[in-house]
Design a protein around this motif. Structure first.
Motif, PDB file in Angstrom:
ATOM      1  N   GLN A   1       5.984   1.134   1.897  1.00 23.37           N
ATOM      2  CA  GLN A   1       7.102   0.133   2.412  1.00 23.37           C
ATOM      3  C   GLN A   1       8.250  -0.168   1.465  1.00 23.37           C
ATOM      4  O   GLN A   1       9.347  -0.071   1.817  1.00 23.37           O
ATOM      5  CB  GLN A   1       6.252  -1.237   2.901  1.00 23.37           C
ATOM      6  CG  GLN A   1       5.275  -1.116   4.097  1.00 23.37           C
ATOM      7  CD  GLN A   1       4.594  -2.526   4.293  1.00 23.37           C
ATOM      8  OE1 GLN A   1       4.163  -2.286   5.341  1.00 23.37           O
ATOM      9  NE2 GLN A   1       4.164  -2.802   3.276  1.00 23.37           N
TER      10      GLN A   1
ATOM     11  N   ALA B   1      10.411   2.662   1.763  1.00 22.96           N
ATOM     12  CA  ALA B   1      11.049   2.580   2.939  1.00 22.96           C
ATOM     13  C   ALA B   1      12.120   1.603   2.945  1.00 22.96           C
ATOM     14  O   ALA B   1      13.248   2.020   3.378  1.00 22.96           O
ATOM     15  CB  ALA B   1       9.942   2.377   4.099  1.00 22.96           C
ATOM     16  N   ILE B   2      12.104   0.472   2.269  1.00 17.47           N
ATOM     17  CA  ILE B   2      12.859  -0.426   2.400  1.00 17.47           C
ATOM     18  C   ILE B   2      14.232   0.039   1.332  1.00 17.47           C
ATOM     19  O   ILE B   2      15.262  -0.102   1.817  1.00 17.47           O
ATOM     20  CB  ILE B   2      12.591  -1.797   1.859  1.00 17.47           C
ATOM     21  CG1 ILE B   2      13.387  -3.011   2.462  1.00 17.47           C
ATOM     22  CG2 ILE B   2      12.187  -1.914   0.173  1.00 17.47           C
ATOM     23  CD1 ILE B   2      12.925  -4.382   2.109  1.00 17.47           C
TER      24      ILE B   2
ATOM     25  N   SER C   1      14.777   3.318   1.205  1.00 15.55           N
ATOM     26  CA  SER C   1      15.512   4.402   1.972  1.00 15.55           C
ATOM     27  C   SER C   1      16.234   3.887   3.205  1.00 15.55           C
ATOM     28  O   SER C   1      17.394   4.355   3.425  1.00 15.55           O
ATOM     29  CB  SER C   1      14.284   5.395   2.467  1.00 15.55           C
ATOM     30  OG  SER C   1      14.830   6.263   3.136  1.00 15.55           O
ATOM     31  N   VAL C   2      15.652   2.818   3.823  1.00 19.35           N
ATOM     32  CA  VAL C   2      16.328   2.117   4.850  1.00 19.35           C
ATOM     33  C   VAL C   2      17.919   1.780   4.501  1.00 19.35           C
ATOM     34  O   VAL C   2      18.732   1.862   4.945  1.00 19.35           O
ATOM     35  CB  VAL C   2      15.599   1.245   5.532  1.00 19.35           C
ATOM     36  CG1 VAL C   2      16.292   0.423   6.456  1.00 19.35           C
ATOM     37  CG2 VAL C   2      14.355   1.743   6.214  1.00 19.35           C
TER      38      VAL C   2
ATOM     39  N   HIS D   1      20.347   4.427   3.470  1.00 22.19           N
ATOM     40  CA  HIS D   1      20.941   5.201   4.749  1.00 22.19           C
ATOM     41  C   HIS D   1      21.805   4.192   5.837  1.00 22.19           C
ATOM     42  O   HIS D   1      22.617   4.525   6.114  1.00 22.19           O
ATOM     43  CB  HIS D   1      19.646   5.706   5.372  1.00 22.19           C
ATOM     44  CG  HIS D   1      19.120   7.179   4.604  1.00 22.19           C
ATOM     45  ND1 HIS D   1      18.185   6.978   3.942  1.00 22.19           N
ATOM     46  CD2 HIS D   1      19.463   8.332   4.726  1.00 22.19           C
ATOM     47  CE1 HIS D   1      17.989   8.153   3.541  1.00 22.19           C
ATOM     48  NE2 HIS D   1      18.756   9.080   3.952  1.00 22.19           N
ATOM     49  N   LEU D   2      21.412   2.819   5.549  1.00 24.61           N
ATOM     50  CA  LEU D   2      22.005   2.028   6.799  1.00 24.61           C
ATOM     51  C   LEU D   2      23.443   1.262   6.209  1.00 24.61           C
ATOM     52  O   LEU D   2      23.910   0.634   6.947  1.00 24.61           O
ATOM     53  CB  LEU D   2      20.963   1.233   7.460  1.00 24.61           C
ATOM     54  CG  LEU D   2      19.979   1.881   8.205  1.00 24.61           C
ATOM     55  CD1 LEU D   2      19.175   0.546   8.800  1.00 24.61           C
ATOM     56  CD2 LEU D   2      20.418   2.771   9.481  1.00 24.61           C
TER      57      LEU D   2
ATOM     58  N   VAL E   1      10.581  -4.817   5.701  1.00 26.10           N
ATOM     59  CA  VAL E   1      11.111  -3.555   6.120  1.00 26.10           C
ATOM     60  C   VAL E   1      11.933  -3.697   7.561  1.00 26.10           C
ATOM     61  O   VAL E   1      12.792  -3.429   7.819  1.00 26.10           O
ATOM     62  CB  VAL E   1      10.168  -2.537   6.000  1.00 26.10           C
ATOM     63  CG1 VAL E   1      10.780  -1.205   6.874  1.00 26.10           C
ATOM     64  CG2 VAL E   1       9.982  -2.148   4.807  1.00 26.10           C
TER      65      VAL E   1
ATOM     66  N   VAL F   1      15.810  -3.511   8.818  1.00 23.42           N
ATOM     67  CA  VAL F   1      16.229  -2.602  10.015  1.00 23.42           C
ATOM     68  C   VAL F   1      16.947  -3.547  10.947  1.00 23.42           C
ATOM     69  O   VAL F   1      18.100  -3.170  11.558  1.00 23.42           O
ATOM     70  CB  VAL F   1      15.096  -2.159  10.481  1.00 23.42           C
ATOM     71  CG1 VAL F   1      15.330  -1.232  11.943  1.00 23.42           C
ATOM     72  CG2 VAL F   1      14.441  -1.157   9.621  1.00 23.42           C
TER      73      VAL F   1
END
Length: 534
Positions: free
Chosen positions: A34, A37-38, A40-41, A44-45, A179, A183
């Motif tokens: 996680q 993931a956070i 990476s998110v 990308h966002l 996470v 998102v």
């Protein structure tokens, strides 16, 4: 390798450490995924500029959270197991408010200070858009007391020997909510304050869960001090706690600043975009530290109890075994990241490649040294040497900050990586020498050497040979790591006795596992031991 008196019920055995460690590793695995993931998110966002400002703002929040914590996690993990080992549950219960009340007061003051200073701080770490960054900082400031209370209460549950609250609440639930929140926030709008709220809001429900869990522990029948002794006076109890914890509070600040200040400095001395690249490039360090924490979470109360009962041999045994376990977990990560740096950094996006690869390799090499020498700081703390821990952390932070200021302007994030590596190596060397000379203990063992050789072969030599032959792509890295992983598991199996991995057989259904106990004196004979506060 069984310890003496395997049937002794007086002390913790390696089967118990293995069960607690396995549970913490599950949590570390979730938290690691996680955590990646956070980042990476967000990478990308959101734009690199906003991502860099967010990482700098949350780093400042975590530094202030460490300040507000006042080192009480180490204090609770030292004193609660000691009181419980000596049969004084009343003293253990009274220690909780001694720790918690100052933490809440400090966190409230820190949150107010951060809210008032938000425009000034935003001007330094979010120069491109200070208004949005100021909004982020104000949101984070409102949750600072909640986060500090959350961390302190989970430390209380660990001090009582309960590992599940930290794993479930902090490692799994909180980070999963973060996470999901990030998102969701990106789908609603690109507002910076909303992003900060999505990241910090999960601390509130997790605090409520921690309160409920602690109340369950606190409702257990409270016994009087052992052998009918008079309760320890509150002033003496608080004095002992804070004489040990006060130096640790400053050391905790230094430690968190060491881990996070370079992100803030990169944003201030270079740019928020560079801070975003640096955060992504170094994200593997917090992930690998989760594995270290998983081992230390079960190691700390066990070592504290053995120190209280004056069992130096048992403490040395745990130190050496946990050092080997820690290396066996962390070296594969650091070696794989170093060999596969282009693939790792490129996974965050093309704009994160280049200089991010250099920083990744520098820090991966430094982490090999740090994770090869065991939980040195834990041993110093559990032996009451919080002053030495403070000196080590302060020296490392000073080296880190000076090198950051000198190296970031000419070298960018590669300079920041060199600065952190320098501070890390200084801290490691100081603590290793102190543990050896003062406590007469060492992390060295045949298991440590076996794990190091196995990891170097399987995650260094094998994937590097494949990379040289097949290139830098993800397919080549995968082709090197898969056989390396299989070989590593085989080598660990052959070295299971040296590594004390037989303790983990207690996790198998219907198996009690090999009893690997550490004999300790009867608690009744240890109640007269004087334990200095520092």
């Amino acid at each position: 390798m069984p310890g003496p008196d395997a049937g002794s019920g007086g002390g913790p055995n390696l089967n118990k450490l293995a069960r607690g460690g396995a549970l913490n590793l599950v949590g570390a695995g979730f938290a690691g995924v996680q955590g990646i993931a956070i980042v990476s998110v967000i990478a990308h966002l959101y734009s690199a500029r906003l991502a860099g400002s967010f990482f700098a703002a949350t780093s400042l929040f975590l530094i202030l959270s460490a300040v507000a914590g006042l080192g009480t996690d180490a204090g609770l993990l030292r004193w609660l197991p000691r009181h419980l080992a000596l049969g004084d549950r009343r003293a253990a219960g009274r220690t909780v408010p001694i720790a918690l009340v100052p933490v809440l007061a400090t966190a409230a003051a820190g949150g107010l200070a951060l809210a008032l200073a938000a425009p000034w701080a935003a001007g330094h770490i979010g120069a491109d858009d200070p208004d949005q960054v100021a909004g982020m900082l104000r949101v984070l400031a409102a949750f600072l007391p909640i986060a500090a209370a959350h961390d302190a209460l989970l430390a209380v549950t660990r001090g009582h020997g309960a590992q599940r609250p930290t794993v479930l609440i902090d490692k799994i639930v909180r980070q999963a909510l973060q996470v999901a929140g990030v998102v969701a926030a990106a789908q609603v709008s690109g507002n910076a304050a909303l992003l900060a709220l999505a990241w910090v809001a999960p601390y509130l429900p997790c605090l409520l869960a921690a309160i409920v869990w602690y109340r369950r522990i606190a409702r257990r029948p409270v016994q009087a001090a052992g052998d009918g002794a008079e309760p320890v006076p509150f002033r003496l109890l608080a004095g002992d706690f804070w004489r040990f914890t006060a130096p640790r509070s400053i050391a905790q600040i230094c430690q968190t600043a060491f881990q996070r200040a370079d992100i803030v400095l990169v944003a201030a001395l270079s740019s928020p975009t560079e801070a975003a690249i640096y955060t992504a490039a170094t994200r593997f360090i917090p992930v690998s530290q989760l594995a270290t924490q998983a081992v230390q979470n079960v190691m700390q109360p066990a070592v504290s109890r053995l120190m209280a009962l004056d069992d130096k041999a048992g403490a040395q045994r745990i130190f050496a075994v946990c050092a080997a376990w820690n290396l066996a977990l962390c070296w594969p990560v650091h070696l794989a990241i170093a060999v596969g740096a282009p693939v790792y950094v490129g996974s965050f996006g093309e704009r994160y490649a280049g200089s991010g690869e250099i920083a990744t390799v520098i820090l991966a090499m430094a982490m090999l040294v740090a994770t090869a020498t065991g939980a040195r700081d834990v041993m110093l703390l559990m032996a009451g040497r919080s002053g030495l821990s403070l000196a080590n952390q302060g020296t490392a932070l000073a080296v880190n900050l000076v090198l950051n200021v000198l190296l970031i302007p000419p070298l960018g994030i590669a300079g920041a990586a060199l600065a952190r590596a320098g501070g890390l190596l200084v801290r490691t060397a100081l603590a290793l020498v102190q543990v050896r000379r003062i406590l007469g203990m060492s992390p060295a063992s045949s298991g440590l050497l076996w794990a190091a050789g196995s990891a170097l072969t399987c995650f260094g030599a094998v994937p590097l040979a494949v990379r040289l032959a097949a290139g830098d792509g993800a397919g080549a890295l995968f082709a090197g790591l898969v056989p390396g992983t299989v070989l590593y598991l085989v080598l660990l199996w052959f070295g299971r006795e040296r590594l004390a991995l037989t303790a983990f057989t207690s996790l198998l259904p219907g198996r009690g596992g090999q009893k690997t106990a550490i004999a300790v004196p009867d608690p009744a004979s240890a109640r007269s031991i004087h334990v200095p506060g520092n």
